[in-house]
Design a protein around this motif. Structure first.
Motif, short mmCIF file in Angstrom:
data_model
loop_
_atom_site.label_atom_id
_atom_site.label_comp_id
_atom_site.label_asym_id
_atom_site.label_seq_id
_atom_site.Cartn_x
_atom_site.Cartn_y
_atom_site.Cartn_z
N VAL A 138 0.93 -1.08 0.01
CA VAL A 138 0.03 0.15 0.03
C VAL A 138 0.99 1.32 0.00
N HIS A 139 0.60 2.01 -1.05
CA HIS A 139 1.41 3.34 -0.86
C HIS A 139 0.25 4.59 -0.82
N GLY A 140 0.72 5.41 0.14
CA GLY A 140 0.02 6.66 0.65
C GLY A 140 0.58 7.78 -0.42
N TYR A 141 0.33 7.24 -1.80
CA TYR A 141 1.11 8.07 -2.88
C TYR A 141 0.27 8.01 -4.02
N PRO A 142 0.06 8.93 -4.97
CA PRO A 142 -0.41 8.66 -6.21
C PRO A 142 0.64 7.89 -7.24
N ASP A 143 -0.26 7.35 -7.92
CA ASP A 143 0.37 6.65 -9.09
C ASP A 143 0.85 7.55 -10.19
N LEU A 144 1.96 8.21 -10.13
CA LEU A 144 2.32 9.07 -11.11
C LEU A 144 2.94 8.41 -12.49
N ALA A 182 14.44 37.10 -1.13
CA ALA A 182 13.75 37.34 -2.49
C ALA A 182 13.43 36.13 -3.27
N ASP A 183 14.13 34.85 -2.81
CA ASP A 183 13.63 33.95 -3.68
C ASP A 183 12.19 33.29 -3.38
N VAL A 184 12.32 33.46 -1.91
CA VAL A 184 10.71 33.29 -1.29
C VAL A 184 9.54 33.93 -2.16
N ARG A 185 9.86 35.18 -2.19
CA ARG A 185 9.02 36.06 -2.82
C ARG A 185 8.67 35.72 -4.02
N THR A 186 9.88 35.42 -5.01
CA THR A 186 9.45 34.77 -6.25
C THR A 186 8.89 33.66 -6.32
N ALA A 187 9.26 32.76 -5.67
CA ALA A 187 8.31 31.40 -5.62
C ALA A 187 7.12 31.41 -5.38
N LEU A 188 6.68 32.27 -4.31
CA LEU A 188 5.30 32.26 -4.02
C LEU A 188 4.60 32.97 -5.18
N ASP A 189 5.27 34.01 -5.61
CA ASP A 189 4.60 34.63 -6.84
C ASP A 189 4.11 33.80 -7.87
N CYS A 190 5.22 32.88 -8.30
CA CYS A 190 5.02 32.00 -9.45
C CYS A 190 3.58 30.91 -8.92
N LEU A 191 3.39 30.77 -7.72
CA LEU A 191 2.58 29.69 -7.37
C LEU A 191 1.05 30.29 -7.15
N ARG A 192 1.01 31.76 -7.54
CA ARG A 192 -0.42 32.25 -7.70
C ARG A 192 -1.30 31.79 -8.75
N GLY A 193 -0.72 31.37 -9.63
CA GLY A 193 -1.77 30.67 -11.11
C GLY A 193 -2.06 29.36 -10.49
N PRO A 194 -3.03 28.82 -11.37
CA PRO A 194 -3.52 27.54 -11.26
C PRO A 194 -2.50 26.35 -11.40
N MET A 195 -2.81 25.20 -10.56
CA MET A 195 -1.78 24.00 -10.98
C MET A 195 -2.15 23.42 -12.27
N SER A 196 -1.00 22.72 -12.94
CA SER A 196 -1.14 22.37 -14.17
C SER A 196 -2.14 21.26 -14.32
N ASP A 197 -2.55 20.88 -15.69
CA ASP A 197 -3.74 20.03 -15.99
C ASP A 197 -3.32 18.59 -15.41
N LEU A 198 -1.81 18.17 -15.23
CA LEU A 198 -1.60 17.11 -14.79
C LEU A 198 -1.67 16.85 -13.22
N ALA A 199 -1.72 18.02 -12.60
CA ALA A 199 -1.59 18.07 -11.15
C ALA A 199 -3.15 18.08 -10.65
N ARG A 200 -3.73 18.39 -11.57
CA ARG A 200 -5.44 18.66 -11.37
C ARG A 200 -5.95 17.05 -11.64
N SER A 201 -5.37 16.43 -12.69
CA SER A 201 -5.75 14.98 -12.55
C SER A 201 -5.38 14.23 -11.86
N SER A 202 -4.22 14.45 -11.04
CA SER A 202 -3.84 13.68 -9.87
C SER A 202 -4.66 14.00 -8.80
N PHE A 203 -5.13 15.35 -8.72
CA PHE A 203 -5.77 15.73 -7.69
C PHE A 203 -7.36 14.97 -7.58
N SER A 204 -7.80 14.73 -8.97
CA SER A 204 -9.23 14.13 -8.99
C SER A 204 -8.86 12.51 -8.60
#
Length: 446
Positions: free
Chosen positions: A228-234, A399-421
């Protein structure tokens, strides 16, 4: 329905998911016992699971590693590990490789004795054991007891081929790829451990159960029935063509997660009045000790993102970081992570498997700062999936924290949303049902 003993090491990040699986098995009619250190008796919740005290390792972690009482030798090893994380990825993995024998194969004879006594008393039909509890797996192999393996971390913790080695990431996040010399040093140490553990396993079986089958390669020893894996089947994970049923549950969040306590709801409400977004920061039960990185992350949010609030889990270092608390920052020793993820906009975590899958389940993007173990592989998966970005915690700037978190404002990728489902349709209830199905079909005779 079978009688099942779920054996867990005394580590909060392992006992939590295993207790959740135990509860799901019990809720579906199985007669379940949860065997772990006394400090984890409260994990066996409800009428469907009975707690059994059982110690299978010398060290422990009840939620904050630095605050857990344990022998001086284990404290010294923890200190050496934390110091190694400051030197970088490969030095940390090399330190862990050196510690592995003492950490993961301590007193296998004692574990075998305890399990034989427990087996005689309870006469279970099946066991479920943590894949990283090597002494437990070895004992069950010697006993000929039917068991299922629970893999708490990255799926590649079970080597998929002769070229794969425990302790070597199957892939690295872009920001932390080692140079050729360091990669070779790590591979050589992993090969040495592979030979040493396999030799020890074979000698142990010859001594205690000479009629038992060969255990094969030590780090690949697992249930022949189900993992049993507590992980998605990527889609890119290395596949194992033959062998046990591989049950990718996606996550191990309890089906009825507790709502936020009133005090946390109030903290969230106050942050929401002052900010547009909230970031959760947590480095698991060991790595909150890296308060230097926690400070960089919190300051990066407060100084660079005026519309963002932050909640940080700081363990034993909460007092050292108390000066950062204020209108836009909450600093606490521990946080209700699973519940908070339903109320935040992003997370900064260490690449633990639980944090990765809990973020994915809650549809929360993450900045991943891996320090050790399988965290580099998990960070790479988050990166490839489009569920977050990864950075080196030891070179991170505000400054790296600000840049990275700014990049996370957009939606997740289609692949990530598929895994979410996939994750929303699975989880511990699904895993328990599938595991019971495998148990019913296998029905080994003892």
């Amino acid at each position: 329905m079978p009688r099942i003993v779920v054996v867990s090491p005394p580590f909060s990040s392992h006992a939590g998911p295993l207790a959740t699986l135990a509860g799901a098995l019990g809720a579906q009619g199985a007669d379940v016992f949860f065997a772990c250190g006394e400090e984890f008796a409260h994990f066996a919740r409800g009428d469907s699971v009975t707690f059994i005290p059982l110690t299978v390792t010398r060290n422990a972690n009840t939620g904050v590693a630095e605050a857990t009482r344990q022998p001086s030798t284990e404290k010294a090893r923890l200190g050496e590990f934390l110091e190694a994380t400051r030197a970088g990825a490969v030095p940390t993995l090399l330190t862990q490789a050196r510690h592995r024998r003492a950490d993961m194969l301590a007193d296998p004879e004692g574990v075998l004795r305890k399990l034989r006594v427990l087996d005689e008393r309870l006469k279970p039909d099946w066991y479920v054991t943590d894949q990283l509890s090597f002494a437990v797996t070895l004992a069950l192999h010697c006993m000929g007891a039917p068991y299922a393996t629970f893999c708490p971390g990255h799926p590649t913790y079970l080597p998929a081929s002769p070229e794969a080695y425990f302790g070597v990431p199957y892939d690295w996040p872009q920001a932390l790829r080692p140079d050729h010399a360091d990669a070779n040093r790590l591979l050589a140490a992993a090969r040495e451990n592979d030979v040493a553990f396999t030799t020890a396993f074979h000698a142990f079986v010859r001594r205690h159960a000479p009629a038992a089958p060969s255990p094969g390669r030590a780090f690949a020893l697992a249930s022949p029935h189900a993992v049993v894996h507590g992980y998605p089947d990527l889609p890119w994970l290395p596949k194992i063509a033959d062998g046990p049923a591989r049950l990718f549950a996606g996550h191990m969040v309890p089906p009825n997660s507790r709502p936020l306590e009133a005090a946390w709801s109030l903290r969230l409400e106050r942050l929401r009045r002052r900010t547009e977004r909230i970031v959760l920061v947590a480095f698991g039960t060991f790595l909150s000790a890296r308060d230097d990185v926690l400070r960089t992350v919190i300051r990066g949010v407060l100084d660079g993102l005026p519309d963002v609030g932050v909640i940080a889990a700081a363990g034993q270092r909460s007092e050292a970081l108390a000066d950062l608390a204020g209108d836009r920052a909450v600093v606490a020793a521990t946080v209700p992570q699973q519940s908070l993820l339903n109320h935040v906009d992003a997370m900064v975590h260490h690449g633990g498997g639980n944090s990765f899958t809990e973020c994915l389940r809650a549809d929360v993007p993450a900045l991943v700062l891996p320090f050790s173990s399988d965290q580099f592989a998990v960070a790479r998966d988050a990166e490839r999936l489009g569920a977050g970005t990864a950075a080196d915690p030891n070179t991170l700037k505000r400054a790296d924290v600000r840049t990275a978190l700014d990049c996370l404002r957009g939606p997740m990728s289609d692949l990530a949303r598929s895994s979410f489902s996939q994750l929303t349709s699975r989880g511990p209830v699904w895993a328990a049902a599938e595991l019971l199905r495998v148990m019913a079909q296998s029905a080994p005779v003892r």
